[in-house]
Each structure stands twice: as structure tokens, then as C-alpha cells.
Design an enzyme around this catalytic site. Structure first.
Site, PDB file in Angstrom:
ATOM      1  N   GLN A   1       0.828  -1.204   0.000  1.00  0.00           N
ATOM      2  CA  GLN A   1       0.000   0.000   0.000  1.00  0.00           C
ATOM      3  C   GLN A   1       0.865   1.258   0.000  1.00  0.00           C
ATOM      4  O   GLN A   1       0.870   2.020  -0.955  1.00  0.00           O
ATOM      5  CB  GLN A   1      -0.931  -0.014   1.208  1.00  0.00           C
ATOM      6  CG  GLN A   1      -1.793   1.240   1.327  1.00  0.00           C
ATOM      7  CD  GLN A   1      -2.803   1.121   2.459  1.00  0.00           C
ATOM      8  OE1 GLN A   1      -3.693   0.273   2.417  1.00  0.00           O
ATOM      9  NE2 GLN A   1      -2.662   1.948   3.468  1.00  0.00           N
TER      10      GLN A   1
ATOM     11  N   GLY B   1      22.994   2.340  33.122  1.00  0.00           N
ATOM     12  CA  GLY B   1      23.781   1.906  31.972  1.00  0.00           C
ATOM     13  C   GLY B   1      23.379   0.536  31.457  1.00  0.00           C
ATOM     14  O   GLY B   1      23.268   0.323  30.247  1.00  0.00           O
TER      15      GLY B   1
ATOM     16  N   ARG C   1      18.904  -4.110  42.235  1.00  0.00           N
ATOM     17  CA  ARG C   1      20.040  -3.214  42.077  1.00  0.00           C
ATOM     18  C   ARG C   1      20.188  -2.399  43.351  1.00  0.00           C
ATOM     19  O   ARG C   1      19.225  -1.798  43.823  1.00  0.00           O
ATOM     20  CB  ARG C   1      19.794  -2.284  40.889  1.00  0.00           C
ATOM     21  CG  ARG C   1      20.866  -1.252  40.637  1.00  0.00           C
ATOM     22  CD  ARG C   1      22.080  -1.873  40.026  1.00  0.00           C
ATOM     23  NE  ARG C   1      23.035  -0.894  39.495  1.00  0.00           N
ATOM     24  CZ  ARG C   1      24.201  -1.236  38.982  1.00  0.00           C
ATOM     25  NH1 ARG C   1      24.566  -2.509  38.921  1.00  0.00           N
ATOM     26  NH2 ARG C   1      25.027  -0.322  38.503  1.00  0.00           N
TER      27      ARG C   1
ATOM     28  N   GLU D   1      -0.544   1.910  10.608  1.00  0.00           N
ATOM     29  CA  GLU D   1      -2.005   1.869  10.803  1.00  0.00           C
ATOM     30  C   GLU D   1      -2.539   3.278  11.082  1.00  0.00           C
ATOM     31  O   GLU D   1      -3.474   3.456  11.860  1.00  0.00           O
ATOM     32  CB  GLU D   1      -2.398   0.919  11.944  1.00  0.00           C
ATOM     33  CG  GLU D   1      -2.055  -0.532  11.702  1.00  0.00           C
ATOM     34  CD  GLU D   1      -2.772  -1.110  10.484  1.00  0.00           C
ATOM     35  OE1 GLU D   1      -3.904  -0.685  10.203  1.00  0.00           O
ATOM     36  OE2 GLU D   1      -2.178  -1.977   9.813  1.00  0.00           O
TER      37      GLU D   1
END
Lengths: 695, 695
Positions: B172, B434, B341, B457
Site C-alpha cells: 500500500q 547503563g 540493584r 495503521e
């Protein structure tokens, strides 16, 4: 189903009947299409000012402007610097291409025979626009030895570094710790008996992780490790350690080294990991420009603590300068493409579709970014000046008094500007629709490589906390009647009601600046109020959101302040037309920054609802006024096509031809079949052709 | 400099002296490190509710929950679906890996012997989590033939498609036109004499560009082209065209085909380009389920226009469901990593560093995303229900009256949810420092592959305009005294002053919803006011920013409305503890949505400054209340490690071990030397080792 007549050379022959049938419709369509090159030519012609004048100003004068031109022409005529096909490189190709470019730098710089070769090299690296395996060697290994080694160490190492007899990296971050340096776990334990350090990775999380050029390139590393002498922990210190055998390039015994694999970007860099198993280095491996360990293990601390903060400020001013550069890059590509892309019902008169820049949303997205690029440009100029003043004062007068302010402001500005730029690159991409998603557009790699700026050299949120801590301290002093430092004087006496929108004042850049001052004052005051008597450690954790808010408001003020200041200084240096355009940009930057965070101005009634609506309307007016100058304004950034490397953003606007021609070189197009075709796809597919002949 | 003693097998031998020297410091450090697996175990143990109960609810009941478990176990034990090393794949490897997975689907589905194989395949594709070369064949080629072909055409094509005798794409978008479909330039001109269409690409910009699977995979394409019969342009229609020779896989005569090269993501898909040079296809190549061209060239238009809008609604509800899924994915990874962490000064009592989730900023970033994932989950449920109701009514009662509302709301929600999700993935990544930047974290590829949702879309901004246009039309009718449709009744009588913050009402989800209604009403009213009598085309261009603002405010209301509704419906179905947790999420979602755009509530005084501050404080309270349930809440999403494919987000929390082990397989680690070493680097490097022995 298919007409497969071809001439002798395999070209398709279309019979006259078919051609006659199709021609009319082609004509209809051809008439409604536009010529993007012509679009851009016309856009340049309608500018209200001379873009060359502004380009020279931004370049820092005629000499710099010409130097940049010459450098670009040297690089674009040297095959070693070619970016052809770069967007289709796989990782090893990208690594090698970039290494080749870096290795070609010294002779390219020499060939120009300029007085300031370091400045030339700097511009060349900017144009290469890709960090590579030698980046940390140049950017951290050498500077660290220079800054932290003693004279003997500098003399020993620097010549070797310059000749590339060794390649070094800077190994600081670990698997378990990044921004929080005091948490680093790698140890360097002094053995008095042998006069050596034992460098060791005691835990999994102590594995060095991320250093650029470590994975495969480097032979040596500055290793940041906790120094232990006589059982005492002296904190983190730098050690130069050889990690690979120069002859075989294999890791030396006790060193486990590797690459950490693909990242979102930065894939020309071999970010690596490194573990030490009791690796012994001599005492003088420690860089002893500041603190020392004597033969008998006596630790001698640095005479002046925090002396290395100056370098951090310099690196951060670099990040702000880069923020301006990458904002310019993204907005140049996006504005040029938005000027030639046409998409709408055809105009009844011209039969042309509308340029997408004439959708208000494109302008509201792109022009504030354009203005911000100017604002950041001025801010980085200011930081650099501050840094050099500090350097001079600290050297000549041993005056370090500017350091706290310099450090606090540079931390916040690094965060503020890198966040804004990362967001701006993506916002610019989104104004370019689907094509913005192709590598050839240039946004994807720019964003991916820019993104870590918000994390490295201190995570942005943590940096904001440092700024906030300084602001709150100053605020507390002011409450106690002590006068603030010059840079924070603006926080004193910020008015409670904005004068904006009373009459013509929406174009009064100083009135806008006052609103920024007020907002900063209010948010610093509120952060101070909620913090109360909590310890800073506790407060910055539990009131982090408000602390960050205060730091951002301060930085927004500083950026606006510098933009206004630079505008004032420019008055006598440019034509009235150019000044007029700059004034619009200053106002747009100021008003959009307010509109985007209007709640902060409305909350205490500094601005009321009516003013907010007026500001919005004034922004729309400014957008229309800036619209005719859009092409000329991005031209004034003077970004070379070689640097932009974008099919959408090239100077001539020839977007569709470039896209079509450049994709032909994509590696997937070497063959007609996809990878895995014979094994996977062919066995499934029907052997015969079929169309719809049976229907 | 280096101790290179090794034992016979090349292992390093550390002498007792060295070990004794280093051990003490290692012990000190080991004591302060934590065990991430244990961290996550403890976090799960402190939850206030049963995460399994919520997981079953979200999965849609026990049967679905168990089915998902079985599917995951089938896939993780089948080598064809392996994701091992995927993050280090170069493009051809990724293409081939993904193709292999898709081709393995049919037998994997069959092996499960389930009643609903299509549902099973859908879940499997969700778990594969990578669009591939067959995506458009399954997702667009087949559905378009089914939806737009007539019965004979369906019977001819579908079996071939299912057996993969052909692979199709949906062509398309063109180089010059995307979202604006009416601008497509490819022509299909009917030749009555030969009863054939001539498909042609008359301009460079008419080149088909972007179709997935077109570059190398497909043999056929549904080509969207402007239909010309007897010199009349009937607009864009679908044609099935064979483009490659089934035997050789080479492009057929008249077709120029290729791959458009690397993109930011989606690189397992061969997005391609396609040009036609007067390619002839038979009359029945046109899909004739709706409009037709008869032998003599007579054009017969479709009996009911816009009949295909229903499918668009379905696809958009899919995008909203996916938005919820990818929000869940990103926030699961980020919350788990933020829980393990640790980064701060060690606590004085425990000696442990602080979990980064206990930094307020992490919570303020992650918990609203967590809540939004729930909100979007409920919204996609609602859209699906609306769609099925419409389908039933249109089939059984020929009642299409719900379509305009359905279309307008689904357009806006697609935009609203995909924007939010794209931003959320990046926000989640940034909370991971990081390591979030490594491919192994999973964010980079997730973001890169998710990003085009905001463009395809229908570009999000354009979709917002469609929603706004509908809202403004309804608003004008209401001004004229006509009652609005049910879904917009909320716009009527929105109060001028919020009840929020008076007493306990900050936890009253319906009072919060009222504020959303008011904001939407105000912004729709204002957009209507500025628009005045301008034509919609003109108005949406020059007042685009305010139109988009109105659409977003409407969508924010709809999402909040559905979350509140779903919460109400859940009351009788879960335990009090779970309901309590859900209530916090509803309130958090509502209040944070206000806080993030507070200017819009403050501008007309619906909220005053004091209320704004109270809302902010209430949010901080809610964050603390949700904190102990963080681990359990992401567990309730039930996302399998195979789907997450993240070293940071795996269920067991064993982050550092995974990172370290997985990078060992990076292709760069196959050799010790980098690409280009022999040619580029080795000649420069010194041949001898050197450390600091001379200093």
C-alpha cells in the site's frame, strides 16, 4: 498473466497499445507531484535574513567558518573517511570502518598544516560522528595520565600513547556500580615486601563492565580500584595496568577480558568487561600526581581534594555543546524533510498537496527545538567561559571559590541539556513519519548513540540531586540573611505575579526570564520546605522528585538567561533582520518552555489562566512568523551533508532519489533470495507460477 | 610487572602470600554485597495479596492461564523457537531465525491439539515477540483476500496461502504517500480489449515502499492502486499481483523489487520496495468482494461504503492490547531490576546499600506505568467487546450505527496507548541505568520494534485529528440541543469545580474520573471555539495542536473510565486484599495522569493550587503503599522469561550472573583480536610489552 516480452538486453519492451493506454493517467498524476529540490530552493529564497551572516556568527567568526569548510572538504575527498553504505554495516564492519577513520586522523590533520591541530582533530572527530574503539584512549586514558600522573609518569606514558604503541582504556564502572563511585569493589592491595600492588576482582559484581575499547582494542587500562595499604581502605585510586600481550593481543595471565556484546548504539565501540585474579603491578603503576603510596606503604593523600573536579566541568560543558550539536542535526534533517514532504488533499488552486511543515503540530514540535538548539549553543559558550575563568583564577590566584557553583550548575546543565536533546531527536524523527524510521534517515543511529549521554558522566537524576543540594544549601543561607553567590542572586526577590501578557510584554524576553526566576525560586523553596531537617542522604532519596524539579527549574532559568544574554551581546554584531529573527527564537524558547510546564507557573498564581491562554496564542503567532525562515535557519547551523549523513536531510532536498538509490546497496539486495531460502522457504513454495488465470 | 605463573592446564596459580594479602579486603567487601535472588524472594514474601489470584484474573480465567503455561512449555522445549544468542544476531541471522520460528508454528500448534488453534497460534506469535518475513502474509495478505475478495477468489487463494504455496504481502504505502491514502499514485488501468489491467508506477514517488516481507520473501502482493476504467479515476482498489517467479524467486518481468535496508528495528522483516513497468494482470486480479469491474470495463461500486472500517477497528484494538503487553514487559523488567540493584552509601545498621527502587524517582516513574498497564489491559478488553457487539449488530440487525463512534474512539485510543507505551519503554529503560542500554536488557529491541506502532495503521497525530473531528461534530450538535451518543454523554454537564482533595475524596476514583470528564469537555469546547466556521480540512491543519489536545483528553477519560468500570466489575470476583491493591492502582493512574498535565486542570480553576499540591502528596503516599507489592504485581502479569528475554528482568533476579554468562557468546568474543586487527592495529602497536617497570 504477465507480459514477459523483453528486448535482447533483458529490458522490458512495452508495446505501443499499453503505453497509450497508461500515458493519460500518468500525466494526470505527474502534474500533481512536486519537485523537492525546487521546494527547498523556494524556501531559501523567502527568508527574511541572510543565513550566511548567522552561520558565520555561530561558527565563531569568519576564520572558524572557513576552517570548517576546509576540513569538510579534506574529509569528503579522503576515501578513509567514507560513510558510504555505513547504515547497512554489521557490527564488525562498523567497528573496522570507524577504527580506520580514527587511524587516518593524524595524517589528515597534518595535511592541513593548521596552527591548532588539536582543534582541527576535534572538528574532524565531530564530523566522523561515531565513537570508536580508540575513543577512550584519546578521551580518557591520555587525559587521566596527564591529569593524575606525576611528571615522570607523564613523560613515560604520553609519547607511547601518542604513537599508539599502546592503546588504553579507562576502567571505572563495574557490573555492580556505576554512578555511585564509592561502591566500586576492585581492590589494589599494596604488598610492602615486594613493593607491588595486587589488583583483584573479589566478587562477580566487581567485574569491570562498560569501558569503551576494552573489549578487543586496548592493551592497557587505567583501572580505578580501592587502594588498601597496611589494611586500610583509602578509597578509589587510578592504576595503569597492562591487560593484553602486545605481541599476541591475548589477555595477560590473571586478566579475563571480553566484549559485552551489542548495545542499542555505540556498536563501533568494543565496550568490554575485565576481571583480575590477583594481578601484580609495580608500585609506580599507581598514578601519583595527587596522592601517593611510598615504598614502605605509607599513604600520602592529595594536598588539595577535589582538584580533579575542574576536568569534570570541562567534560560536562562538552556534553552541553554536543547537546546543541545533535539538536541542530536532528532539527536540520526534520525541517528540511518537512519542507519537501507533501501530504494532503490537493490545493484547489495550485493542485499541489500541502507541505507537512504547514501542519501546526509540525511547527509546534520543530521550531521550539530549533530555538532550543540556539539556546544550548549559547549555554555551552557560557559554560566554557566559566570553565576557563575558573582555570585562570585557580592557576593564577589559587582561587578555587567558583568551584562549588561551577560544579553544581554544570551537573544540572549536563542533565537538563542531554535529556532535552535525547527527547528532541526522537520528536524530530516522529515528524518524519515512516521514513524517519529507516537508518538512511539518520535519526535511529543518532538517537541510539546519543542516548547514553543521559547516563554516563553521572546519571542525570543523580546529577540533578547534586545541583539541588547546592541550591537548597544556598537557599537556607539566604533565609539566614546571608547573600547568595552571584549566580543565585536571581532567586532573591522573585516577584509573586508575572507581568507577562499585560500589553506587549509577551515579546519582552526579560519579563519571560523573570517568570523562570520565579518558578525556580518557588520550587527551590518548596523542596527546602519538605526537606526540613532530614539528612541530605535521606532527603534526596525520599524527596527526590521535588529535588529534581527544583534543579530542572534552575537549569531552565540558566539556559534562558544565557540565551537572553547572548542575544543582548549580539545586538551590535548582526544586521537588524538577523537580530529580529533571533529575538523571535528567544521569545519562542521562553514561552514554549512555560507552555510545556504551565502547571508549575499556574500553581501559585504567578500566571493565571488567561495569561496561559495568551501565551499559547502568542506561540502560534511566533510559529507563523518563523515559518518563512525555517529553511534559512537550519542552513545557518552550517551542518555539512557528510556530517548529517541523511537521505531526508541533505541540503539539496532530493529526498526520494537518494532513498531509492541508496537502498540498492543494502546487503540483502545482493541476492534475490532471502537468507535461509533453500533450506526453509523453497521446499514450501509451489514450483509453478500462478496468478488469477483460472478465475 | 605481571605474575604469569600458571599450572599445567593454563590456569593461574596464585601463591599463598598473595592470597593472604588480599583475602581480608575481599571479606570486607563480600559482607556488604547482596544476593539479588534473595532480594527478590524477600520482596515476593512481603506482598499484601496473592499474585496468582490476580494473574489468573488477568489471563482471563483458569483455563486460559493453564493454556498459556502449556504453550510456554511447548515452545521452550522446542529448539526451533530458541532465542539463544538472539541479541547478537546480525540481520541475516535474525531474519532466518525468525522465519524458522514462523515455519515451526503450524506443527507446534497441531501438537497441542487444542480446540482453538488460532488462539494458540496467536499466543505463540506473542511469545516469539518478533515480527518476521511472513508477518504480512498472515496478518494482511490473507485477511485482505478474505475480507475483500469474492467467494471464488477466496476459494482460489486461501488454500494456497495456508499451504504457503505462495507468500504474499500487502503493498500500500509508497515512497511519496503513507497515511494519506488518497495520494497513492500507482495505477491499474483497465484494457477492455484484452480484459486486463495494466499495473504501473508512473513516478519515482509511486514506488511501493515499506511492505513487510516484500523485500525478499514474497511471491505475491495485494497491490493498492488507483483504478482507471474508461479514463475515469475510481480511487484506490486492491489487486493480487504475482511479483516473483515461484521457481527461481527472481522478480517477474516488469517488476523491480528489493529490500529497503536496515531500520531502527524490525530487522527480521524484509520491508521492501516495488516498481511496476506496465505489468499486465487479468481482470480477476482485482479483489471483487465489494466493487467490481465488468468485462466491458463498467465499474460497479461497493453497495455499502466504509464496510471495511470494522477490520480497522479490530486491528486498532489489537494495537491497544499490544500496548498493554509491552508496557507490562518493560515495567516487569525495570521493577525487578530496580528491586535487586543496590546503589548508595551503606546503611549503618544492615551494611547494605539501598535498593534503587527506594529512590522516590524510580517509584514515581515505574508505578504509574505499572498502573497504566492495568488501565490499558482493561481498555483493550472494552474495545474488543465493542467490536464484537458491533459485528453482531451489523450482521444480525444490519445496524451500522455504532461505527462512527467506534471508529473515532478506536483511532484516538490507538494513538494514545501506543504513544504512552513507546514512552514508557524508554522511561523504564532509563531507570535501569547503563545496563538498560545493553541489548541483553531487552529494552533496546523492544523499543525499536515497538516504535513504529505510533506511525503505522495511521500516524498517531492524524488519528487524533479524526477523533477530534468526531468530538467537535458531536459538540456542535450538543450546542444545538441534540443529545450526544452514549459514549459522549459524559461531556454534558461536566462540573466547573473539582471535588477532589476535599477530605478523603482523593481516593474516590469516580471523583477523579469527573475531573477527567471536565478537562475533556473544556478542551473540546475550546477547540470548537477556535475552529469556528473554518472547513474541517483547514481547521485541522491550522488548529491542529488544540485538536490533538482535545482528542488526547477524551482518550485519557475513556481509559480512566474503563479502568474504573473494570475495577467495579472485579469487586465480586477477587479477595479483599487484591481489590485493595487494584484500588490503589486505579487512584494512582488517575492522579498521576492529572499531575503530569496539571496545567490543563489549573487553567480554568477546576483544580486550584492547593488541590494540586495535595494530589502530589497523595501520589507519594500511594507510591509508598504500592511499594511492598511491586514484585508481586509484576508477577501477576505472568510474563514468561522466554517472552521477556532479559538478563535484567528474569524471574529469579539473578541479574549479574546472567549478564556475565550471556555476553561470553557475543560474536566479538570468538577471537581475542578485533576486526581489522592485522591490517590496522598491529602495525601501530609496540611489539614488546611494557608496564611501569622503568619508573
Amino acid at each position: 498473466m504477465l507480459d514477459d516480452s523483453r528486448d535482447g538486453r533483458g529490458h522490458r519492451v512495452v508495446d505501443a497499445h499499453t503505453r497509450a493506454l497508461v500515458e493519460p493517467s500518468s500525466d494526470v498524476i505527474a502534474a500533481s507531484t512536486s519537485d523537492p529540490k525546487e521546494d527547498l530552493r523556494l524556501e531559501r529564497a523567502r527568508a527574511s535574513f541572510n543565513s550566511r551572516e548567522l552561520e558565520v556568527l555561530l561558527a565563531g567568526g569568519k576564520d572558524n567558518y572557513k576552517l570548517r569548510q576546509r576540513i569538510a572538504s579534506v574529509m569528503t575527498t579522503n576515501e578513509a573517511f567514507s560513510k558510504r553504505g555505513k547504515y547497512f554495516d554489521e557490527r564488525d564492519e562498523l567497528y573496522e570502518r570507524t577504527l580506520r577513520m580514527y587511524l587516518a586522523l593524524p595524517s589528515a590533520v597534518a595535511s592541513m598544516n593548521e596552527k591548532e591541530p588539536i582543534a582541527v582533530a576535534r572538528i574532524m572527530r565531530e564530523l566522523i560522528d561515531e565513537p570508536g574503539g580508540l575513543d577512550l584512549h584519546l578521551g580518557m586514558f591520555i587525559p587521566t595520565i596527564q591529569g593524575q600522573g606525576d611528571e615522570e609518569q607523564r613523560k613515560y606514558w604520553i609519547p607511547k600513547c601518542v604513537k599508539l604503541e599502546c592503546v588504553g582504556t579507562y576502567a571505572q564502572t563495574e557490573l555492580g556500580h556505576g554512578t555511585y563511585l564509592r561502591g566500586l569493589e576492585t581492590t589494589a592491595t599494596y604488598d610492602e615486601e615486594r613493593e607491588e600492588f595486587v589488583v583483584h576482582s573479589p566478587t562477580l559484581t566487581s567485574t569491570k563492565w562498560w569501558p569503551g575499547g576494552l573489549g578487543k582494542t586496548s592493551t592497557h587500562a587505567v583501572v580505578m580500584a580501592r587502594l588498601f595499604t597496611k589494611g586500610v581502605d583509602h578509597g578509589v585510586h587510578p592504576f595503569v595496568v597492562q591487560i593484553r600481550d602486545n605481541k599476541t593481543h591475548e589477555p595477560l595471565p590473571g586478566c579475563t577480558i571480553g566484549d559485552i556484546g551489542n548495545k542499542m548504539g555505540y556498536n563501533a565501540v568494543d565496550n568490554g568487561f575485565l576481571r583480575f585474579d590477583h594481578v601484580r603491578v609495580q608500585r609506580r603503576a599507581m598514578l601519583m600526581g595527587h596522592s601517593k603510596v611510598e615504598r614502605d606503604g605509607t599513604y600520602v593523600p592529595a594536598p588539595v581534594a577535589k582538584v580533579s573536579y575542574g576536568t569534570m566541568v570541562f567534560i560536562r560543558s562538552d556534553i552541553v555543546m554536543n547537546a546543541a550539536l545533535y539538536m541542530k542535526k536532528a532539527v536540520t534533517i526534520a525541517i528540511r524533510y518537512n519542507l519537501v514532504r507533501r501530504q494532503s488533499n490537493a490545493d484547489e488552486v495550485t493542485g499541489m498537496e500541502c507541505q507537512v511543515i504547514d501542519y501546526q503540530h509540525s511547527q509546534r514540535t520543530l521550531f521550539p527545538i530549533l530555538a532550543k538548539a540556539f539556546a544550548f549553543h549559547c549555554t555551552s559558550d557560557y559554560m566554557r567561559r566559566m570553565y576557563f575563568e575558573f582555570q585562570r583564577d585557580s592557576r593564577e590566584k589559587k582561587d578555587f571559590s567558583a568551584l562549588p557553583e561551577l560544579h553544581a550548575t554544570s551537573s544540572g546543565l549536563k542533565a537538563y541539556c542531554s535529556w532535552a536533546t535525547k527527547d528532541a531527536i526522537e520528536a524530530c524523527r516522529l515528524t518524519c513519519g515512516g521514513h524517519g524510521y529507516m537508518n538512511l534517515a539518520g535519526f535511529g543511529t543518532t538517537l541510539a548513540t546519543y542516548a547514553p549521554n543521559v547516563t554516563y558522566e553521572g546519571d542525570n537524576n543523580v546529577l540533578c540531586l547534586q545541583t539541588a543540594r547546592y541550591l537548597l544549601k544556598a537557599h537556607r543561607k539566604m533565609l539566614n540573611g546571608q547573600p547568595p553567590v552571584d549566580a543565585l542572586r536571581y532567586l532573591d526577590g522573585a516577584s509573586s505575579r508575572s507581568a507577562l501578557a499585560l500589553g506587549a510584554s509577551l515579546r519582552d524576553e526579560k519579563a519571560i526570564l523573570d517568570a523562570y526566576a520565579h518558578r525556580a525560586w518557588r520550587l527551590v523553596t518548596e523542596a527546602s520546605k519538605v526537606t526540613g531537617d532530614l539528612s541530605p542522604d535521606e532527603a534526596m532519596r525520599v524527596h527526590m522528585v521535588q529535588w529534581i524539579g527544583a534543579a530542572k527549574a534552575h537549569c531552565a532559568f540558566v539556559v534562558m538567561y544565557n540565551f537572553v544574554l547572548a542575544y543582548d551581546e549580539t545586538r551590535s554584531r548582526v544586521s537588524a533582520e538577523t537580530l529580529n529573527v533571533l529575538h523571535r527564537l528567544v521569545c519562542l524558547h521562553g514561552l514554549c518552555g512555560m507552555d510545556d510546564t504551565m502547571g508549575e507557573f499556574l500553581e501559585d498564581g504567578h500566571i493565571d489562566g488567561e495569561q496561559a491562554a495568551e501565551i499559547r496564542q502568542e506561540i502560534f503567532k511566533l510559529l507563523s512568523e518563523i515559518r518563512p525562515d525555517a529553511a534559512a535557519l537550519v542552513d545557518s547551523f552550517g551542518l555539512h551533508d557528510y556530517f548529517l549523513n541523511s537521505a531526508l536531510g541533505a541540503k539539496d532536498g532530493d529526498v526520494y532519489r537518494r532513498l531509492y538509490e541508496e537502498v540498492q546497496a543494502a546487503p540483502f539486495n545482493r541476492k534475490h533470495t532471502p537468507p535461509g531460502y533453500t533450506e526453509l522457504l523453497q521446499p514450501k513454495l509451489s514450483r509453478g507460477n500462478f496468478g488469477v488465470s483460472k478465475l
